[in-house]
Structure formats: C-alpha cells, structure tokens
Write a protein that holds these residues in place. Sequence first.
Motif, PDB file in Angstrom:
ATOM      1  N   LYS A   1      36.840  46.802  52.664  1.00  0.00           N
ATOM      2  CA  LYS A   1      36.756  46.139  53.795  1.00  0.00           C
ATOM      3  C   LYS A   1      36.885  47.156  54.814  1.00  0.00           C
ATOM      4  O   LYS A   1      37.030  48.301  54.454  1.00  0.00           O
ATOM      5  CB  LYS A   1      37.627  45.077  54.036  1.00  0.00           C
ATOM      6  CG  LYS A   1      38.031  44.058  52.934  1.00  0.00           C
ATOM      7  CD  LYS A   1      38.903  43.067  52.977  1.00  0.00           C
ATOM      8  CE  LYS A   1      39.255  42.224  52.186  1.00  0.00           C
ATOM      9  NZ  LYS A   1      40.014  41.087  52.044  1.00  0.00           N
ATOM     10  N   LYS A   2      36.525  46.762  56.180  1.00  0.00           N
ATOM     11  CA  LYS A   2      36.766  47.687  57.299  1.00  0.00           C
ATOM     12  C   LYS A   2      37.922  46.978  58.132  1.00  0.00           C
ATOM     13  O   LYS A   2      37.453  46.075  58.930  1.00  0.00           O
ATOM     14  CB  LYS A   2      35.447  47.937  58.103  1.00  0.00           C
ATOM     15  CG  LYS A   2      34.440  48.734  57.372  1.00  0.00           C
ATOM     16  CD  LYS A   2      34.939  50.276  57.224  1.00  0.00           C
ATOM     17  CE  LYS A   2      33.792  51.078  56.540  1.00  0.00           C
ATOM     18  NZ  LYS A   2      34.411  52.444  56.163  1.00  0.00           N
ATOM     19  N   ILE A   3      38.820  47.354  58.125  1.00  0.00           N
ATOM     20  CA  ILE A   3      40.167  46.746  58.667  1.00  0.00           C
ATOM     21  C   ILE A   3      40.762  47.812  59.890  1.00  0.00           C
ATOM     22  O   ILE A   3      41.190  48.788  59.354  1.00  0.00           O
ATOM     23  CB  ILE A   3      41.238  46.279  57.815  1.00  0.00           C
ATOM     24  CG1 ILE A   3      40.720  45.063  57.085  1.00  0.00           C
ATOM     25  CG2 ILE A   3      42.218  45.734  58.700  1.00  0.00           C
ATOM     26  CD1 ILE A   3      41.380  44.395  55.867  1.00  0.00           C
ATOM     27  N   LEU A   4      40.773  47.342  61.181  1.00  0.00           N
ATOM     28  CA  LEU A   4      41.605  47.970  62.150  1.00  0.00           C
ATOM     29  C   LEU A   4      42.912  47.591  62.201  1.00  0.00           C
ATOM     30  O   LEU A   4      43.303  46.580  62.338  1.00  0.00           O
ATOM     31  CB  LEU A   4      40.778  47.999  63.403  1.00  0.00           C
ATOM     32  CG  LEU A   4      39.350  48.767  63.618  1.00  0.00           C
ATOM     33  CD1 LEU A   4      38.353  48.768  62.341  1.00  0.00           C
ATOM     34  CD2 LEU A   4      38.947  48.341  64.875  1.00  0.00           C
ATOM     35  N   CYS A   5      43.871  48.574  62.482  1.00  0.00           N
ATOM     36  CA  CYS A   5      45.066  48.300  62.599  1.00  0.00           C
ATOM     37  C   CYS A   5      45.469  48.986  63.990  1.00  0.00           C
ATOM     38  O   CYS A   5      45.428  50.171  64.168  1.00  0.00           O
ATOM     39  CB  CYS A   5      46.220  49.028  61.508  1.00  0.00           C
ATOM     40  SG  CYS A   5      47.950  48.442  61.889  1.00  0.00           S
TER      41      CYS A   5
ATOM     42  N   VAL B   1      46.307  49.800  46.563  1.00  0.00           N
ATOM     43  CA  VAL B   1      45.935  48.490  46.470  1.00  0.00           C
ATOM     44  C   VAL B   1      46.797  47.531  47.151  1.00  0.00           C
ATOM     45  O   VAL B   1      47.743  47.483  47.097  1.00  0.00           O
ATOM     46  CB  VAL B   1      45.798  48.057  45.116  1.00  0.00           C
ATOM     47  CG1 VAL B   1      45.290  46.929  44.569  1.00  0.00           C
ATOM     48  CG2 VAL B   1      45.182  49.400  44.264  1.00  0.00           C
ATOM     49  N   ASP B   2      45.861  46.403  48.049  1.00  0.00           N
ATOM     50  CA  ASP B   2      46.582  45.648  48.674  1.00  0.00           C
ATOM     51  C   ASP B   2      45.396  44.527  48.926  1.00  0.00           C
ATOM     52  O   ASP B   2      44.466  44.639  49.450  1.00  0.00           O
ATOM     53  CB  ASP B   2      46.890  46.015  50.244  1.00  0.00           C
ATOM     54  CG  ASP B   2      47.525  44.813  51.066  1.00  0.00           C
ATOM     55  OD1 ASP B   2      47.835  43.735  50.505  1.00  0.00           O
ATOM     56  OD2 ASP B   2      47.870  44.950  52.273  1.00  0.00           O
ATOM     57  N   LEU B   3      45.504  43.320  48.222  1.00  0.00           N
ATOM     58  CA  LEU B   3      44.651  42.191  48.350  1.00  0.00           C
ATOM     59  C   LEU B   3      44.788  41.236  49.121  1.00  0.00           C
ATOM     60  O   LEU B   3      44.152  40.014  49.175  1.00  0.00           O
ATOM     61  CB  LEU B   3      44.338  41.559  46.919  1.00  0.00           C
ATOM     62  CG  LEU B   3      44.043  42.630  45.790  1.00  0.00           C
ATOM     63  CD1 LEU B   3      44.014  41.759  44.351  1.00  0.00           C
ATOM     64  CD2 LEU B   3      42.850  43.377  45.878  1.00  0.00           C
TER      65      LEU B   3
ATOM     66  N   LEU C   1      47.017  47.433  54.118  1.00  0.00           N
ATOM     67  CA  LEU C   1      48.178  48.469  53.864  1.00  0.00           C
ATOM     68  C   LEU C   1      47.469  49.859  54.181  1.00  0.00           C
ATOM     69  O   LEU C   1      48.363  50.503  54.919  1.00  0.00           O
ATOM     70  CB  LEU C   1      48.366  48.465  52.342  1.00  0.00           C
ATOM     71  CG  LEU C   1      49.245  49.638  51.776  1.00  0.00           C
ATOM     72  CD1 LEU C   1      50.794  49.389  52.154  1.00  0.00           C
ATOM     73  CD2 LEU C   1      49.136  49.677  50.310  1.00  0.00           C
ATOM     74  N   LEU C   2      46.415  50.376  53.711  1.00  0.00           N
ATOM     75  CA  LEU C   2      45.992  51.441  54.318  1.00  0.00           C
ATOM     76  C   LEU C   2      45.842  51.819  55.525  1.00  0.00           C
ATOM     77  O   LEU C   2      45.758  52.700  56.152  1.00  0.00           O
ATOM     78  CB  LEU C   2      44.795  51.817  53.341  1.00  0.00           C
ATOM     79  CG  LEU C   2      44.872  52.109  51.758  1.00  0.00           C
ATOM     80  CD1 LEU C   2      43.729  52.581  51.052  1.00  0.00           C
ATOM     81  CD2 LEU C   2      46.034  53.247  51.378  1.00  0.00           C
ATOM     82  N   SER C   3      45.199  50.603  56.326  1.00  0.00           N
ATOM     83  CA  SER C   3      44.937  50.869  57.608  1.00  0.00           C
ATOM     84  C   SER C   3      46.341  51.019  58.237  1.00  0.00           C
ATOM     85  O   SER C   3      46.343  51.837  59.490  1.00  0.00           O
ATOM     86  CB  SER C   3      44.137  49.304  58.194  1.00  0.00           C
ATOM     87  OG  SER C   3      44.979  48.326  58.134  1.00  0.00           O
TER      88      SER C   3
ATOM     89  N   TRP D   1      54.905  52.142  54.429  1.00  0.00           N
ATOM     90  CA  TRP D   1      55.127  50.582  55.236  1.00  0.00           C
ATOM     91  C   TRP D   1      55.700  49.649  53.961  1.00  0.00           C
ATOM     92  O   TRP D   1      55.029  49.668  53.064  1.00  0.00           O
ATOM     93  CB  TRP D   1      53.573  50.021  55.577  1.00  0.00           C
ATOM     94  CG  TRP D   1      53.812  48.786  56.155  1.00  0.00           C
ATOM     95  CD1 TRP D   1      54.580  48.399  56.954  1.00  0.00           C
ATOM     96  CD2 TRP D   1      52.812  47.945  56.260  1.00  0.00           C
ATOM     97  NE1 TRP D   1      54.393  47.038  57.685  1.00  0.00           N
ATOM     98  CE2 TRP D   1      53.192  46.834  57.283  1.00  0.00           C
ATOM     99  CE3 TRP D   1      51.405  48.005  55.535  1.00  0.00           C
ATOM    100  CZ2 TRP D   1      52.498  45.587  57.163  1.00  0.00           C
ATOM    101  CZ3 TRP D   1      50.784  46.677  55.781  1.00  0.00           C
ATOM    102  CH2 TRP D   1      51.201  45.669  56.539  1.00  0.00           C
ATOM    103  N   GLY D   2      56.621  49.004  54.142  1.00  0.00           N
ATOM    104  CA  GLY D   2      57.162  48.052  53.128  1.00  0.00           C
ATOM    105  C   GLY D   2      58.329  48.504  52.545  1.00  0.00           C
ATOM    106  O   GLY D   2      59.145  47.888  51.746  1.00  0.00           O
TER     107      GLY D   2
END
Length: 419
Positions: A10-14, A243-245, A159-161, A196-197
């Motif tokens: 995906k393309k997720i912005l944080c 990995v984060d689903l 997670l990675l964002s 994170w986490g």
Amino acid sequence: MVDYNQLPKKKILCIDMKSFYASCAAVFLGLDPLHCYLAVVGNTDREGSIVLAASPQLKKEFGIKTGSRKFEIPKDPRIQIVDPRMALFVRVSTELTRLFHRYVPKEAIHTYSVDESFIQVDGVEHLWGDAREIAWRIKGDMEREFQLPSAVGIGPNLLLSKICLDIDAKKTGVAEWTYHDVEKKLWSLKPLSTMWGIGRRLEKTLNKMGIFSVGQLAGYPLELLEKKFGVMGNQLYYHAWGVDLSEIGAPIMQGQISFGKSQILLRDYPDPKEVRHVILEMCEEVARRARYHQKAGRTISLGIGYSRDEMGGGFSRSRTIAQPTNVTMDLYCTCLELFEEFYENKTVRTISISLSNIKDDCEMQLDLFQPNREKDRSLGYAMDAIRGKYGSSALLRAVSYTNAGTARQRAALLGGHKA
C-alpha cells in the motif's frame, strides 16, 4: 524468511505535526514555531508542572523536552512559558483532518492522536500524483494555511510508515520506506525502544533474552517468542520483519480488552482515607466508560504508586469476581479489598484502576443476596444520561467535595489539561 511478494504494498502516509502543542501556541502568539523559544506546561503556577511540548529551538539549545519540569527551564528572557489551550489544540487538529479530506475519503484516514494521522493514498494518484507528491502537497498546505511544520513518513503498511517517520522523515521532511529497506534500515535499529510498539519494560525483557537490535529480534526463533509472549510474540517477530496487516479504519472498539483510568495526583496523599475518596471517584469513571460501550467486566485491577519521598515503589494487583459488572460500588468494594490487603501505609502519588475480562452487558445473573443488583445497574445508566446531557459535574459523589476529591477540578479540563 518472509516472502514480501505475498504481502500487500500500500501507500500509507504517517503525518506528524512537529511539537504540535508548542507550534499551535506559537502561531497563536504570532511567533515562528521553528525559531521561537516556547514551552507549554501543564500549569504555569506550579514549578513542578510537566512540560507538555517544547518548540524545536528550545529542545535544540536548552535540552528542554516533553516530560521535563517547569523548574528545569532556564530563566532566559527569550523563553516563553504558557498554559495549554486544549480546546484550541483540538480545534486545530480537527481542521487539519478536514484538510486531509481534500485528498482522500474519510475511510482512508485514521487519526492516531491529536497530532498524528495515517492516510492511505492508494487510488488517488491520478488526481494528485504519487505518494511523495501528495505528502509534499499536504505538508505545504499545512504550512501555508496553518503555519504549522510537519513531517511525513511513507510506507507499504502502518508500521513501516510510522517507523520511517520517526527515523528519517523527521530529519528530511518527507521520506519513504519499502520492504527493501527492512534489512538495511529497520534491522539496524537499537536500542529496541526506538521501535514503534516496544516500550522500556519490554525492551529490558528482550535484552535479558540476548536481543538488543531489531535484526536480532527478526532472527530469533518464532516458536520461542510465542512461548514467551504468546500472541504478542508472533506480532513482535513479524513486526521485526516489517510485516503489518492492520487496516486503516478498523473499528477501535474491536478487540477492546479493558477500560481504565490512571491519575498522577496533584499532591502527595499521606492519609489512606483520602486515597479511598479518590479511588471511589476513579471507580465511578471506569464504570461509566464501560457502561458507555454497554460492556461489563469480571477482573478489577488497582495500582498504587508511592511518592518519591517514600523512595517510590507501590503495587499493582487484580481480582476476578464471579459475575461481570459495571456497577461503581462493585468496582469500589473490590478495589478497597486490594487496597487494604497490599497498602503499606505510605504516601500515595499515583493511582490506576482498570476493568478487564470484558463481556457485553446484555444479561445479568440474579443473586439472592443482592436483591438490588438490577436497580444499581440501571441507576448507573440513569446517572450517565444526566451527565451526558448536563456535563460530567452535574452529578458527583460527596467525596468529590472533600479536600481529597479531584473530580470537580478534572471536570474543567480537556484531555487532562486546561481547556
């Protein structure tokens, strides 16, 4: 080994607003948030009050950061110390969310906190450009319209964002990670609490297992992590592989495991009678939160932290009762049992209470020895309805009007701070 070809990309912005509280306060005062010296503290009248936010320049030159104390701020005429204006901060946060709506539908936005949000931009590239271009557009809009600086991390999952934001984007403004960056950038992270986490306590446990970096965590046998931590061990392993689903927009209440309330008292409480007064107020709040979601619980937990003058310490204990409850006095009686059993007659500074082992509040087992049980339950919902209509201070218990009570003061706060 993880096969990244099988995972969604995906393309997720944080998006994170830099020193949000301090930046908002600076803009309101007509100052440049990046170059002024400003601290937002919980209460400017108390020298021991905690710094909620510090401007970047104050952090850089004086080392003042979130969690510092007011008395640690140097007596420098350039430094401004202000009270929080939570109503203003929340209003600005809401307006920023409206800004995000220009680019994506509301289903693609997850507000993580008042100053941080996740946005999924898959499907809108034909309107605004690729993920990096969208990130720069949003960042520019926030600076132009609100004068607020920000940073944006981009990743194939939440997670990675987020980690990209914390590690790279806060330095460069906008940065992007892909699964190809896991081995080079993610695995080199240490100490583990930068991930994170992973908090300090979990970090210490992992260190005792010989795990000091994310790479070592990724190389640790999955079955051993699951044996030690259960489901969380599985999550730790796959997070170490990037990995984060998780899905944006998943209901927050789904998987809710507890309702709780914790409080750092404004002064030391040496008298156990006063501590009991605060425990009753907090049980009322925890029970109200459970009733709001029409839930009940069987496990009641009480945590007590002693004052620094007592060299710290404290206890945290739980007790499971026979029937699920959201009745205030049920929680209070159980908390009193725990308090009387484990309290060491020391000065108290922090209290925490939680209700877990959650069930739907759709049925009740009648008890021959508690004939008023259903009336007590219904009374709680009736009191909640009155407070919902007229405000949280419309109905208070008598202990709230004693010197020990904190509910009246907290009713005037927003997010725990001055509105």
